[in-house]
Design a protein around this motif. Structure first.
Motif, PDB file in Angstrom:
ATOM      1  N   GLU A 188       0.831  -1.210   0.000  1.00 54.60           N
ATOM      2  CA  GLU A 188       0.000   0.000   0.000  1.00 54.60           C
ATOM      3  C   GLU A 188       0.862   1.255   0.000  1.00 54.60           C
ATOM      4  O   GLU A 188       0.506   2.264  -0.587  1.00 54.60           O
ATOM      5  CB  GLU A 188      -0.926   0.006   1.225  1.00 54.60           C
ATOM      6  N   ARG A 189       1.990   1.196   0.691  1.00 56.10           N
ATOM      7  CA  ARG A 189       2.915   2.326   0.715  1.00 56.10           C
ATOM      8  C   ARG A 189       3.388   2.639  -0.698  1.00 56.10           C
ATOM      9  O   ARG A 189       3.459   3.794  -1.098  1.00 56.10           O
ATOM     10  CB  ARG A 189       4.120   1.997   1.600  1.00 56.10           C
ATOM     11  N   ARG A 190       3.673   1.593  -1.451  1.00 56.79           N
ATOM     12  CA  ARG A 190       4.156   1.783  -2.815  1.00 56.79           C
ATOM     13  C   ARG A 190       3.052   2.333  -3.718  1.00 56.79           C
ATOM     14  O   ARG A 190       3.297   3.094  -4.635  1.00 56.79           O
ATOM     15  CB  ARG A 190       4.698   0.454  -3.359  1.00 56.79           C
ATOM     16  N   GLY A 191       1.793   1.967  -3.425  1.00 55.40           N
ATOM     17  CA  GLY A 191       0.691   2.389  -4.287  1.00 55.40           C
ATOM     18  C   GLY A 191       0.766   1.681  -5.623  1.00 55.40           C
ATOM     19  O   GLY A 191       1.518   0.711  -5.790  1.00 55.40           O
ATOM     20  N   SER A 192       0.010   2.180  -6.588  1.00 48.96           N
ATOM     21  CA  SER A 192      -0.043   1.550  -7.902  1.00 48.96           C
ATOM     22  C   SER A 192       1.330   1.561  -8.568  1.00 48.96           C
ATOM     23  O   SER A 192       1.973   2.612  -8.642  1.00 48.96           O
ATOM     24  CB  SER A 192      -1.052   2.282  -8.784  1.00 48.96           C
ATOM     25  N   THR A 193       1.757   0.388  -9.037  1.00 47.34           N
ATOM     26  CA  THR A 193       3.064   0.322  -9.703  1.00 47.34           C
ATOM     27  C   THR A 193       3.011   0.907 -11.121  1.00 47.34           C
ATOM     28  O   THR A 193       4.028   0.976 -11.799  1.00 47.34           O
ATOM     29  CB  THR A 193       3.587  -1.125  -9.754  1.00 47.34           C
ATOM     30  N   ASP A 194       1.817   1.327 -11.558  1.00 44.26           N
ATOM     31  CA  ASP A 194       1.727   2.045 -12.832  1.00 44.26           C
ATOM     32  C   ASP A 194       2.308   3.458 -12.695  1.00 44.26           C
ATOM     33  O   ASP A 194       2.552   4.143 -13.694  1.00 44.26           O
ATOM     34  CB  ASP A 194       0.260   2.177 -13.287  1.00 44.26           C
ATOM     35  N   ILE A 195       2.444   3.897 -11.453  1.00 44.37           N
ATOM     36  CA  ILE A 195       2.926   5.262 -11.179  1.00 44.37           C
ATOM     37  C   ILE A 195       4.373   5.169 -10.717  1.00 44.37           C
ATOM     38  O   ILE A 195       4.714   4.285  -9.925  1.00 44.37           O
ATOM     39  CB  ILE A 195       2.084   5.904 -10.047  1.00 44.37           C
ATOM     40  N   ALA A 196       5.207   6.096 -11.217  1.00 43.11           N
ATOM     41  CA  ALA A 196       6.629   6.078 -10.853  1.00 43.11           C
ATOM     42  C   ALA A 196       6.805   6.207  -9.343  1.00 43.11           C
ATOM     43  O   ALA A 196       6.042   6.908  -8.676  1.00 43.11           O
ATOM     44  CB  ALA A 196       7.360   7.219 -11.557  1.00 43.11           C
ATOM     45  N   GLU A 197       7.824   5.522  -8.813  1.00 45.67           N
ATOM     46  CA  GLU A 197       8.078   5.574  -7.378  1.00 45.67           C
ATOM     47  C   GLU A 197       8.763   6.893  -7.009  1.00 45.67           C
ATOM     48  O   GLU A 197       9.579   7.419  -7.758  1.00 45.67           O
ATOM     49  CB  GLU A 197       8.976   4.395  -6.974  1.00 45.67           C
ATOM     50  N   LEU A 198       8.408   7.418  -5.832  1.00 45.86           N
ATOM     51  CA  LEU A 198       9.036   8.642  -5.321  1.00 45.86           C
ATOM     52  C   LEU A 198      10.450   8.347  -4.858  1.00 45.86           C
ATOM     53  O   LEU A 198      10.678   7.338  -4.191  1.00 45.86           O
ATOM     54  CB  LEU A 198       8.269   9.130  -4.094  1.00 45.86           C
ATOM     55  N   SER A 199      11.370   9.240  -5.154  1.00 44.76           N
ATOM     56  CA  SER A 199      12.720   9.084  -4.606  1.00 44.76           C
ATOM     57  C   SER A 199      12.863   9.966  -3.369  1.00 44.76           C
ATOM     58  O   SER A 199      12.105  10.919  -3.179  1.00 44.76           O
ATOM     59  CB  SER A 199      13.760   9.471  -5.645  1.00 44.76           C
ATOM     60  N   ILE A 200      13.855   9.615  -2.536  1.00 45.90           N
ATOM     61  CA  ILE A 200      14.129  10.425  -1.350  1.00 45.90           C
ATOM     62  C   ILE A 200      14.476  11.857  -1.759  1.00 45.90           C
ATOM     63  O   ILE A 200      14.027  12.831  -1.143  1.00 45.90           O
ATOM     64  CB  ILE A 200      15.310   9.806  -0.549  1.00 45.90           C
ATOM     65  N   ALA A 201      15.261  11.968  -2.851  1.00 43.31           N
ATOM     66  CA  ALA A 201      15.665  13.306  -3.302  1.00 43.31           C
ATOM     67  C   ALA A 201      14.455  14.129  -3.747  1.00 43.31           C
ATOM     68  O   ALA A 201      14.398  15.336  -3.503  1.00 43.31           O
ATOM     69  CB  ALA A 201      16.675  13.189  -4.444  1.00 43.31           C
ATOM     70  N   GLN A 202      13.468  13.469  -4.369  1.00 39.79           N
ATOM     71  CA  GLN A 202      12.259  14.201  -4.781  1.00 39.79           C
ATOM     72  C   GLN A 202      11.512  14.744  -3.567  1.00 39.79           C
ATOM     73  O   GLN A 202      11.030  15.872  -3.568  1.00 39.79           O
ATOM     74  CB  GLN A 202      11.333  13.286  -5.592  1.00 39.79           C
ATOM     75  N   ILE A 203      11.400  13.896  -2.545  1.00 35.87           N
ATOM     76  CA  ILE A 203      10.704  14.341  -1.329  1.00 35.87           C
ATOM     77  C   ILE A 203      11.474  15.493  -0.689  1.00 35.87           C
ATOM     78  O   ILE A 203      10.903  16.518  -0.312  1.00 35.87           O
ATOM     79  CB  ILE A 203      10.536  13.166  -0.345  1.00 35.87           C
ATOM     80  N   ARG A 204      12.806  15.318  -0.599  1.00 37.68           N
ATOM     81  CA  ARG A 204      13.637  16.345   0.047  1.00 37.68           C
ATOM     82  C   ARG A 204      13.512  17.688  -0.678  1.00 37.68           C
ATOM     83  O   ARG A 204      13.390  18.740  -0.054  1.00 37.68           O
ATOM     84  CB  ARG A 204      15.096  15.881   0.050  1.00 37.68           C
ATOM     85  N   GLU A 205      13.521  17.638  -2.016  1.00 39.34           N
ATOM     86  CA  GLU A 205      13.520  18.881  -2.787  1.00 39.34           C
ATOM     87  C   GLU A 205      12.125  19.467  -2.993  1.00 39.34           C
ATOM     88  O   GLU A 205      11.976  20.677  -3.034  1.00 39.34           O
ATOM     89  CB  GLU A 205      14.163  18.645  -4.159  1.00 39.34           C
ATOM     90  N   GLN A 206      11.115  18.619  -3.148  1.00 41.76           N
ATOM     91  CA  GLN A 206       9.810  19.124  -3.564  1.00 41.76           C
ATOM     92  C   GLN A 206       8.769  19.149  -2.455  1.00 41.76           C
ATOM     93  O   GLN A 206       7.729  19.788  -2.591  1.00 41.76           O
ATOM     94  CB  GLN A 206       9.295  18.309  -4.759  1.00 41.76           C
ATOM     95  N   LEU A 207       9.037  18.445  -1.361  1.00 33.55           N
ATOM     96  CA  LEU A 207       8.153  18.513  -0.196  1.00 33.55           C
ATOM     97  C   LEU A 207       8.962  19.043   0.977  1.00 33.55           C
ATOM     98  O   LEU A 207       8.915  18.532   2.098  1.00 33.55           O
ATOM     99  CB  LEU A 207       7.560  17.134   0.125  1.00 33.55           C
ATOM    100  N   SER A 208       9.727  20.105   0.710  1.00 38.65           N
ATOM    101  CA  SER A 208      10.734  20.526   1.687  1.00 38.65           C
ATOM    102  C   SER A 208      10.122  21.050   2.985  1.00 38.65           C
ATOM    103  O   SER A 208      10.736  20.953   4.040  1.00 38.65           O
ATOM    104  CB  SER A 208      11.670  21.565   1.072  1.00 38.65           C
ATOM    105  N   LEU A 209       8.907  21.588   2.934  1.00 41.64           N
ATOM    106  CA  LEU A 209       8.340  22.098   4.188  1.00 41.64           C
ATOM    107  C   LEU A 209       7.868  20.950   5.083  1.00 41.64           C
ATOM    108  O   LEU A 209       7.920  21.058   6.310  1.00 41.64           O
ATOM    109  CB  LEU A 209       7.212  23.089   3.913  1.00 41.64           C
ATOM    110  N   ALA A 210       7.446  19.847   4.468  1.00 39.91           N
ATOM    111  CA  ALA A 210       7.141  18.653   5.265  1.00 39.91           C
ATOM    112  C   ALA A 210       8.429  18.106   5.875  1.00 39.91           C
ATOM    113  O   ALA A 210       8.458  17.720   7.051  1.00 39.91           O
ATOM    114  CB  ALA A 210       6.468  17.591   4.389  1.00 39.91           C
TER     115      ALA A 210
END
Lengths: 152, 363
Positions: free
Chosen positions: B22-44
């Protein structure tokens, strides 16, 4: 003598601080191109730990504990007995090792080469990044206009 | 009461496997990288670092990914990791006056030296959903101005010159550390600030808001709010001097508050202080308001009985990991506890029935 020690310490503070704050990618890219890597022995192999960061009440008052940050440190000795210390932000052991080796080399006759190939370009990159942010901040500085009122 | 229970291993294992899926969600959708979270969800990421009380953006991003975006769960992961780290030492207090400011505003002085620098703020946006973000696209570069090279002075320095604001004299006192010794009351201001800066943003916000609505109102102005990076310096014993060991992004808020004066103090402004890891503006303003409310005793003010003045209430309930641990433990098996309560209620009912039945028989 004391003055020379102070000058040497200040220079060492400069490069150690730079290495600590350097983005890992930028440091490792420059370091990987430096080919005169010396042999060394570990005095303390790299370990990851935390440092409690402190602030001051009201910015200037009594210290208080703000929270920790991750730091990786190590110490090594070159064959000629020069000791290098690495204290770097984050959890990268390769970065700490590079920082300690560079710290050691900067105390030897290799200093000029290391400064030219690693320290100076790294410093330039980091200063440019800082200046870029300062320039973007400056563009958001408010210029006030006084609105003229009255019925003359 | 806790009683060891065996069983359920297979169910737990399978639940964890499903959680991973469930954490991964649909495998049709690209997986999030740590760097994406760090850069694009920086306030979280910033919130997880502040309340997890550990500055490490990559770790916070990993925690957010693992926690499926549940920030309190992510903070829990960071707190747990933090306890495994050996403590190398404590930094010298950071010099926020030396901050490389991305943002610096004052609600009290229009023409403050250094100016009003808005930085990358949500303020003045219209809070309308931007559907352009739903499509991928390049972002144009932000405009640049003449970069400021000198440090930006604190606003309160100007008021201090006139002696019209309460001073914050420097000291070298070693502050208490609530991660090492349990909190005791009364707590002093350094301990309160440590507790508030890692406190739950929602809780601290609610407490601060209560002071604005009249529960120990303290008439706060945001004297200054600044966001930017400061160097962290620590004494290194093997070197015999201090070096910078890194830099952290901080948000600092200083409030300027009304104060009538007391028997010993002339009328002057007082201060509340907020300092938080990352870009955490709401939290740092809230922290400053609550800090000021908790200072009623040292400033000789009346205890109005307001929740925000009660340090035991505020500090005992601000930690979302303590709170969530105690709250959520009640969902775990309490079969034996409940069994004994069930027995007790049945017995009481039986006794009550027996008391009634003989009477009915007599009638």
């Amino acid at each position: 003598m004391a003055d020379q020690t102070n000058i040497a310490n200040a220079a060492r503070q400069g490069w150690m601080g730079l290495l600590a704050r350097a983005p890992e990618g930028a440091l490792m890219a420059l370091w990987s191109k430096y080919d005169a890597r010396p042999d060394f022995e570990w005095l303390r192999s790299p370990e990851v730990g935390g440092v409690m960061v402190r602030g001051r009440t009201g910015g200037t008052g009594a210290p208080f504990n703000l929270g920790e940050m991750t730091v990786t440190r190590c110490s090594l000795v070159l064959n000629d007995g020069t000791v290098g210390h690495g204290y770097v932000q984050g959890r990268s052991k390769p970065k700490a090792e590079a920082a300690a080796l560079i710290d050691a080399l900067m105390q030897t006759s290799a200093a000029d080469a290391v400064r030219a190939q690693v320290i100076s370009p790294l410093k330039d990159q980091m200063e440019n990044a800082k200046t870029d942010r300062a320039a973007k901040a400056a563009a958001t500085k408010v210029e006030f206009f006084t609105m003229v009122r009255g019925e003359d | 009461m806790y009683v060891a229970v065996k069983g359920g291993e297979k169910a737990i294992e399978n639940a964890h496997a499903w959680l991973a899926e469930e954490r991964r969600g649909s495998t049709d959708i690209a997986e999030l990288s740590i760097a994406q979270i760090r850069e694009q969800l920086s306030l979280a990421v910033n919130r997880v670092m502040a309340e997890g009380s550990l500055y490490d953006p990559d770790l916070a991003a990993l925690a957010i990914k693992q926690a499926r975006g549940d920030l309190i769960e992510a903070i829990f992961l960071i707190r747990a990791y933090r306890t495994t780290l050996p403590r190398f030492g404590c930094s010298n207090p950071v010099e926020t006056g030396e901050m490389a400011c991305d943002r610096r505003i004052s609600a009290t002085f229009k023409d403050a030296p250094g100016g009003q620098v808005l930085g990358p703020t949500f303020d003045y946006t219209h809070r309308l959903l931007d559907f352009k973000l739903a499509a991928e696209g390049e972002v144009s570069a932000a405009p640049e101005g003449q970069p400021r090279t000198e440090a930006t002075p604190h606003i309160t320095e100007f008021l201090k010159g006139e002696g019209i604001i309460q001073d914050e004299p420097a000291s070298d006192a070693t502050p208490g550390d609530l991660t090492r010794e349990p909190m005791e009351f009364p707590a002093n201001r350094p301990l309160r600030l440590q507790s508030l800066t890692r406190g739950d943003e929602g809780f601290v916000l609610g407490m601060a808001y209560s002071t604005q609505r009249g529960y120990a109102r303290n008439h706060a102005f945001v004297g200054e709010l600044r966001i930017g990076k400061v160097a962290v310096e620590m004494d290194i014993p093997e070197l015999g001097f201090a070096i910078e060991i890194g830099e952290v992004e901080l948000t600092e808020c200083e409030t300027v508050n009304q104060f009538k004066g007391s028997k010993t103090e002339p009328p002057q402004f007082t201060r509340g202080y907020g300092l938080v890891f990352g870009q955490s503006e709401r939290k740092s303003i809230a922290m400053a308001l609550v800090d000021r409310a908790l200072r009623w005793e040292e400033l000789g003010e009346d205890n109005l009985g307001a929740p925000a003045q009660d340090e035991e209430f505020v500090l005992s309930h601000s930690d979302n990991i303590q709170a969530t641990g105690f709250l959520e433990h009640i969902k775990l098996p309490h079969y034996v506890d409940f069994q004994s309560e069930l027995e007790l209620v049945r017995k009481l009912r039986r006794e009550a029935e027996e008391r009634i039945t003989p009477k009915e028989a007599a009638e």
